[in-house]
Enzyme design. Structure first.
Site, short mmCIF file in Angstrom:
data_model
loop_
_atom_site.label_atom_id
_atom_site.label_comp_id
_atom_site.label_asym_id
_atom_site.label_seq_id
_atom_site.Cartn_x
_atom_site.Cartn_y
_atom_site.Cartn_z
N GLU A 279 0.83 -1.20 0.00
CA GLU A 279 0.00 0.00 0.00
C GLU A 279 0.87 1.26 0.00
O GLU A 279 1.76 1.42 0.83
CB GLU A 279 -0.91 0.00 1.23
CG GLU A 279 -1.97 1.07 1.22
CD GLU A 279 -2.95 0.94 0.07
OE1 GLU A 279 -3.28 1.97 -0.55
OE2 GLU A 279 -3.39 -0.20 -0.21
N ASP A 280 0.59 2.15 -0.95
CA ASP A 280 1.19 3.49 -1.01
C ASP A 280 2.71 3.49 -1.02
O ASP A 280 3.36 4.28 -0.33
CB ASP A 280 0.65 4.36 0.14
CG ASP A 280 -0.75 4.86 -0.16
OD1 ASP A 280 -1.27 4.55 -1.24
OD2 ASP A 280 -1.34 5.56 0.68
N ASP A 303 -2.84 0.03 -4.96
CA ASP A 303 -2.74 1.25 -5.78
C ASP A 303 -2.67 0.91 -7.26
O ASP A 303 -3.12 1.70 -8.09
CB ASP A 303 -1.49 2.04 -5.38
CG ASP A 303 -1.48 2.35 -3.89
OD1 ASP A 303 -2.39 3.05 -3.45
OD2 ASP A 303 -0.58 1.86 -3.19
#
Length: 598
Positions: A279-280, A303
């Protein structure tokens, strides 16, 4: 090497396609010594007295019955009144309504989750549409920026680059052994806000809350992790309240070894089928790490793949309005980062499924990055951008590209606000009866345009969706209720399906399957007001249906490890779901029947 030191922790299994494939019985993931997936009689918990009330997984507050209070040593520690969970929910909503802003509401909800986990998720279930913008985007972005001030108590693990060689020992400090999903970030690209370093922890915490809120996955199975390798955000390094490492980001071989040790340690601690949710991560690392681990690890990058799947679902929903096929469309993308590249690749996969050769599918997609249109004359293109480069003159103007290409769909995920101008949207409307316009950047302040602007400037012709929520729009007899292309439609459902069937990996085909399933769940009533996604109020039922579709595909691709295959997949999934009703802590009792032995 870590691989040697932790190999003894892997459970026995059989080798399949170069990776360890465990033998799994038909039990899904519902049994656990650390939490209950369904309400019902429980044995008396090990914790008593004040320790029980301080455990958010056990605390029921004033809903604890008199017998439970007396039996568990908490009588007198609570007020003498008894209230139902329904009344607790009403009380919580009254507290929320009194909060002056979204950030204060976020803080209250975090404190509730820290006190009473089941009540938190019951509240979320009952008021999901209202509360999702609080626990996740857009409020979570502000929460990350202020995380150093908001931090109250641990929720997840913080593992730093200086912990190399000891990551497995840190995982052992987490109190739950039966972890099924790990959501982790290095904080380099938090939403559209950039590098937030260690303060990016708000993202995996929020994502995993949606695992439960949207797909009823037991929160005890979920572990949020921040991997702190430093930050290049100078304002954070200068901030005396910053809670992370105070040095620039570590990169290169040392970074890769750190990530590899972390993933290996998670597999060793929690089993080779543990779900690893990237994530991110920054663009430079996101694709590279996903490609590195995709084939031998049960992992995905939300993402890239989650955004792609939910965007494609919205496009497929739009096709029910435009009445044509995806291969009939031409797409212009503003932004060529991980989100848009993931969307573009999944669109191509869908076009291939319709029979269009992949090379022809690439020709239907035009992308602009920070330096303009992707063209073959540019020498700085990464390998992920190269397939979309066009043999045409360079151009840096989105408006000029739209005028020259005349796309049927315009998609933005560049975190550049107000870039879908009046002139561009009017041009889209001139060239198309129903132009598809998706402004997907988060948070709301980064959106390429608002719903009102898209509808007004297109003379109410646009099929619109956004990454953050926008209010309904009514003008000149037209009523539109714009759909939010929220990844929460996809990643919790995919996780639920993967965890239920024990899938050994998560290829793009599963995300394509999820997108098609989601698009098919949009009702005609929703389409009539321009919504290309189902209503969030129905998201748990939606997630179950998507999970079933994902499981079917996993069996088709020979990825599932739960055998025999359940005869009724939907019921099988429902049997695994977490329930927010309070269990009873008083065990069943019975009397001996001695009469037959007298």
């Amino acid at each position: 090497m870590l691989a040697k030191s932790v190999s003894r922790y892997f459970s026995a299994g059989v080798a399949v396609s170069g990776m360890l494939r465990p033998r799994v019985q038909l039990s899904g993931f519902s049994s656990s010594s650390d939490g209950q997936a369904a309400p019902g009689p429980l044995s008396v918990p090990e914790k008593h007295g004040i320790d029980l009330l301080r455990d958010p997984n056990l605390n029921k507050g004033m809903a604890t019955t008199l017998k439970e209070r007396q039996s568990l040593g908490i009588h007198g520690l609570l007020p003498p009144n008894f209230i139902s969970q329904d009344a607790q929910v009403e009380r919580c909503m009254n507290h929320l309504s009194a909060k002056p802003n979204a950030l204060e509401k976020y803080i209250y909800l975090c404190s509730l989750q820290d006190r009473n986990e089941r009540l938190f998720f019951r509240l979320l279930n009952d008021h999901l549409e209202e509360l999702m913008p609080i626990i996740y985007t857009p409020t979570v972005g502000l929460a990350c920026q202020k995380y150093g001030l908001l931090f109250r108590r641990p929720r997840g693990l913080f593992i730093t680059i200086h912990d190399k060689g000891h990551i497995y020992d840190i995982l052992k400090n987490w109190p739950v052994k039966n972890v099924k999903a790990v959501c982790f970030t290095d904080g380099e690209r938090i939403l559209g806000l950039g590098d937030q370093g260690c303060q990016g922890m708000g993202i995996p915490v929020g994502k995993l809350a949606l695992y439960t809120g949207c797909a009823a996955i037991n929160p005890q199975y979920c572990l949020p992790v921040t991997l702190d390798v430093g930050t290049n955000n100078q304002s954070l390094l200068d901030d005396p309240m910053y809670i992370g490492l105070r040095h620039k980001r570590v990169t290169g071989e040392q970074y890769d070894e750190f990530i590899d040790e972390f993933i290996s340690a998670c597999k060793a601690r929690y089993g080779s089928s543990v779900l690893m949710h990237f994530e991110d991560f920054g663009n430079q690392n996101a694709f590279r790490l996903l490609n590195k681990y995709l084939r031998n690890t049960c992992c995905f990058n939300d993402d890239i793949q989650g955004t792609a799947s939910v965007a494609l679902a919205g496009i497929l929903g739009s096709l029910r309005i435009t009445k044509n096929k995806i291969s009939d469309h031409t797409f212009v993308f503003l932004g060529a980062g991980e989100a848009n590249l993931g969307i573009a690749e999944l669109i191509c996969l869908k076009m291939e499924k319709e029979g269009l050769p992949k090379a022809e599918a690439y020709k239907k997609i035009f992308m602009l990055d920070s330096r303009g249109l992707l063209v073959t004359s540019r020498t700085n293109l990464t390998e992920h951008k190269l397939p979309f480069a066009k043999d045409m003159p360079a151009c840096t103007s989105l408006e000029e590209v739209v005028k020259n290409v005349k796309p049927t769909a315009l998609i933005g995920a560049a975190a550049q606000p107000k870039t879908f101008t009046k002139e561009i949207i009017e041009e889209m409307a001139r060239n198309n009866e129903r132009p598809i316009i998706f402004a997907l950047s988060n948070p709301t302040s980064k959106s390429e345009c608002s719903a009102e602007e898209a509808y007004k400037w297109s003379n109410n012709k646009a099929v619109f969706a956004s990454g953050s929520p926008f209010p309904k729009y009514e003008q000149d007899g037209f009523l539109f209720e714009p759909g939010q292309g929220n990844n929460a439609y996809i990643f919790p459902a995919v996780a639920l399906g993967v965890m239920c069937c024990g899938s050994i990996s998560i290829p793009d085909e599963l995300f394509l399957q999820a997108a098609e399933a989601l698009a098919n769940l949009v009702s005609e009533k929703d389409l009539a007001v321009g919504r290309v996604y189902p209503r969030l109020s129905d998201i748990q039922a939606t997630s179950v249906k998507i999970a079933v579709s994902v499981i079917e595909k996993a069996y088709d691709l020979n990825l599932a490890t739960v055998y025999p295959k359940p005869a009724n997949l939907e019921q099988f999934v429902k049997d695994q779901l977490y329930h927010t009703e309070y269990p009873t802590f008083i065990p069943d009792t019975y009397e001996y029947d001695l009469s037959s032995h007298q």
